[in-house]
Design an enzyme around this catalytic site. Structure first.
Site, short mmCIF file in Angstrom:
data_model
loop_
_atom_site.label_atom_id
_atom_site.label_comp_id
_atom_site.label_asym_id
_atom_site.label_seq_id
_atom_site.Cartn_x
_atom_site.Cartn_y
_atom_site.Cartn_z
N THR A 186 -12.04 -10.77 -2.08
CA THR A 186 -10.57 -10.02 -1.83
C THR A 186 -10.24 -9.55 -3.02
O THR A 186 -10.39 -9.95 -4.10
CB THR A 186 -9.52 -10.80 -1.03
N GLU A 330 -12.20 -10.33 5.12
CA GLU A 330 -12.46 -11.59 5.89
C GLU A 330 -13.21 -11.10 7.25
O GLU A 330 -13.54 -12.07 7.72
CB GLU A 330 -11.54 -12.40 5.80
N LYS A 440 13.50 -7.62 5.14
CA LYS A 440 14.49 -8.61 5.98
C LYS A 440 16.04 -8.09 5.73
O LYS A 440 16.29 -8.69 4.84
CB LYS A 440 14.19 -9.96 5.86
N TRP A 445 14.05 -7.82 10.86
CA TRP A 445 12.81 -7.31 10.45
C TRP A 445 12.85 -5.42 10.14
O TRP A 445 12.86 -5.25 11.24
CB TRP A 445 11.63 -7.85 10.77
P1 ADP Z 1 -6.87 -6.33 0.13
O1 ADP Z 1 -5.71 -5.68 0.60
O2 ADP Z 1 -6.35 -7.59 -0.45
O3 ADP Z 1 -7.67 -5.66 -0.82
P2 ADP Z 1 -8.33 -6.03 2.39
O4 ADP Z 1 -8.91 -4.74 1.91
O5 ADP Z 1 -9.24 -7.05 3.24
O6 ADP Z 1 -7.57 -6.75 1.44
O7 ADP Z 1 -7.05 -5.68 3.43
C1 ADP Z 1 -6.84 -6.10 4.66
C2 ADP Z 1 -5.45 -5.65 5.05
O8 ADP Z 1 -5.16 -4.14 5.10
C3 ADP Z 1 -5.08 -6.06 6.57
O9 ADP Z 1 -4.57 -7.43 6.64
C4 ADP Z 1 -3.79 -5.04 6.62
O10 ADP Z 1 -2.70 -5.49 6.12
C5 ADP Z 1 -4.14 -3.87 6.00
N1 ADP Z 1 -4.94 -2.81 7.06
C6 ADP Z 1 -6.04 -2.57 7.02
N2 ADP Z 1 -6.30 -1.63 8.03
C7 ADP Z 1 -5.17 -1.14 8.32
C8 ADP Z 1 -4.62 -0.09 9.08
N3 ADP Z 1 -5.37 0.64 9.72
N4 ADP Z 1 -3.15 0.26 9.14
C9 ADP Z 1 -2.28 -0.89 8.66
N5 ADP Z 1 -2.87 -1.67 7.87
C10 ADP Z 1 -4.09 -1.99 7.52
#
Ligand code: ADP
Length: 539
Positions: A186, A330, A440, A445
């Protein structure tokens, strides 16, 4: 009573064998780092992956060893996906956009035995020379003619030379399908990068699921160009799913600017593409500025962060459908995809758009629970919100070489995504926000995503981020940080007027900060952590 069916393991090598046997002449086109387009077939991919597997075993690699890659979307990277994973090794894709220290940490933590990299990343790899001393080999993914001379890295091997001398026969081992095949960290936006270790089984099941009509709708008649990098969650599984269905695969290499993407889509007849919103902003702006259209593109999948409604509309004007999808490193990554059901077909276009702008409905295989602070399930009414928990055969149940993480601890058997969501009675999930990005204000929220979407509908705004600013009276208040379009202007009063007609008064941002550029993370998302610092008093 046990059934009488065959127990054949789900393996990456079975995808490759199927691609070679059933669509061996199917095309793979790659824009290369060295320049120009490279073309070959699934048959050639299978043959070269076997040669690579032989080369890796000659380097002394043993089952479970990790092979790191620092590479763009291209055919050699694809060979590594299959040659490494297929032979029982683990393909560790590294995101070159991470900070040098993070990359060094990841290579060390993963215990990589070999590192393969595209020429572009020579300076980056030279900077890591000290960390690479104990590796068995460092391989440049190029041919002899382009091999660099490097004082910092005297023993570099050439990928083409390594592969050329090997026989075209290799018996892919019949592995337990739960054997590890891939590793992706990640981005570390929330603490140290964490390694997600995919299995053959999780990758094959995910590849089958994303090809479904209500997900990416892939078939042998599709021409697919993944823009999402192969170093970011396996390019959303497309390098496995596309060979599985026999679609033509087009790989953009390092050329991700609007002009290059448009030219590639047109010359190769790309019908389906996938990537994060930031990339599409660049492409759409370029197309508008040059008055271009797409002649073959039918559908674009957008995920990684929320696709604003304004982006849907810009693609619709181009005659291109947008598929909004949600995922995480994940979760392999795909878990949700937004497509309409038959009962939605007669809805007016604005109601349809409202549904399509949500993150989507669960893909079979993924189970979802939405819980409040006390861990109680919230109603699926499209309004009540809570933390989204997921489980399924392609969800991580822990991290590589790491102690148990809180994402897995609070709800045994489930993974806490840290996304706050609503779900409606049809299963459409809407991400309200990431827990840490919500504002917040006075105990209520405010969703930063909702306010960013409103900002993106303003004709003067090119890109927008909403972040919280500490406030004595309300705790936190939202602030809009925006990049304007060339020659556009925007005052606080304009901004307020725009918001007041579109959201509750208490949600209207308190302030507007105009910047030349917004910082992004290594995976192309707005870096809220850095943006928050931008608006701190005195910065
Ligand atoms: P990182 O952001 O740490 O690189 P990831 O690439 O795994 O990790 O990102 C996952 C996160 O991206 C999700 O938990 C969510 O918050 C956000 N995300 C993914 N797809 C979408 C979407 N279509 N709309 C909004 N948020 C999204």
């Amino acid at each position: 009573m046990l059934a009488t069916m065959m127990n054949v393991p789900l393996l990456l090598s079975s995808i490759l064998r199927h691609a070679e046997t059933c669509h061996g002449d199917g095309e793979i086109v790659s824009a290369t780092v060295e320049g120009g387009l490279h073309r070959y077939t699934y048959g050639a991919l299978a043959s070269r992956s076997r040669k690579l597997a032989n080369a890796l075993s000659r380097l002394g690699l043993k089952s479970g060893d990790r092979v790191g890659t620092l590479a763009w979307n291209g055919y050699r990277h694809l060979e590594l996906y299959f040659g490494v994973g297929g032979s029982g090794l683990v393909c560790h894709t590294i995101n070159p956009r991470l900070f040098r220290e993070q990359i060094a940490y990841i290579i060390e933590h993963a215990g990589d035995s070999v590192l393969c990299f595209d020429l572009t990343f020579l300076p980056l790899v030279e900077g890591l020379a000290a960390e690479l001393k104990n590796l068995k080999a460092v391989v440049v993914m190029t041919d002899e003619a382009h091999m660099p001379k490097s004082e910092a890295l005297p023993g570099l091997l050439c990928y083409e030379t390594l592969v050329a001398g090997e026989p075209d026969t290799f018996d892919w081992p019949v592995l337990d399908e739960n054997t590890a095949s891939g590793l992706c960290y990640t981005s570390g936006t929330t603490g140290e990068p964490k390694g997600v270790l995919y299995s053959h089984r999780s990758s094959v099941l995910h590849a089958m699921a994303i090809a479904l009509p209500d997900v990416f709708d892939l078939s042998a008649a599709t021409v697919v160009c993944p823009i999402v990098p192969m170093f970011h969650v396996n390019a959303w599984g497309l390098p496995f799913s596309v060979p599985m269905v026999g679609a033509k695969l087009v790989l953009p290499g390092p050329h991700l600017d609007g002009a290059s993407l448009h030219a590639l889509f047109e010359s190769e007849g790309v019908t389906f593409t996938a990537g994060v919103p930031t990339v599409w902003l660049g492409l759409l702006d370029w197309m508008d500025a040059h008055g271009r259209k797409f002649s073959a593109l039918k559908r674009v999948a957008i995920g990684g962060s929320a696709a604003p409604p304004a982006m849907f509309k810009r693609f619709h004007v181009q005659g291109v459908d947008v598929l909004h999808a949600w995922g995480m490193t994940e979760t392999s990554p795909v878990g949700l995809a937004a497509t309409l059901k038959s009962k939605h077909q007669a809805l007016p276009p604005d109601r349809q758009l409202e549904l399509l702008c949500k993150q989507g409905r669960p893909v079979f295989g993924m189970e979802f629970r939405i819980v409040d602070h006390e861990g109680r399930e919230v109603p699926h009414d499209g309004k009540s919100f809570g933390a989204m928990l997921v489980r399924g055969p392609w969800v991580a149940q822990g991290y590589f070489n790491a102690p148990r993480h809180s994402a897995h601890a609070d709800f045994p058997g489930w993974f806490n995504t840290d996304d706050v969501v609503t779900m409606d009675a049809d299963g459409f999930v809407k991400i309200v926000d990431r827990t840490k990005d919500m504002v917040k204000s006075g105990g209520e929220w405010i969703s930063s995503i909702e306010l960013e979407n409103i900002a993106m509908a303003h004709p003067a705004i090119k890109e927008a981020a909403i972040v919280a600013r500490a406030d004595e009276r309300w705790g936190e208040r939202p602030v809009l940080v925006a990049v304007l379009k060339p020659d556009a202007t925007l005052t606080r009063e304009d901004m307020r007027a725009h918001y007041e007609s579109r959201t509750s008064k208490w949600c209207v941002p308190d302030d507007l900060v105009i910047v030349d550029e917004l910082p992004h993370t290594a995976t192309g998302k707005l870096s809220k952590k850095t943006i928050r610092r931008l608006i701190e008093p005195g910065s």
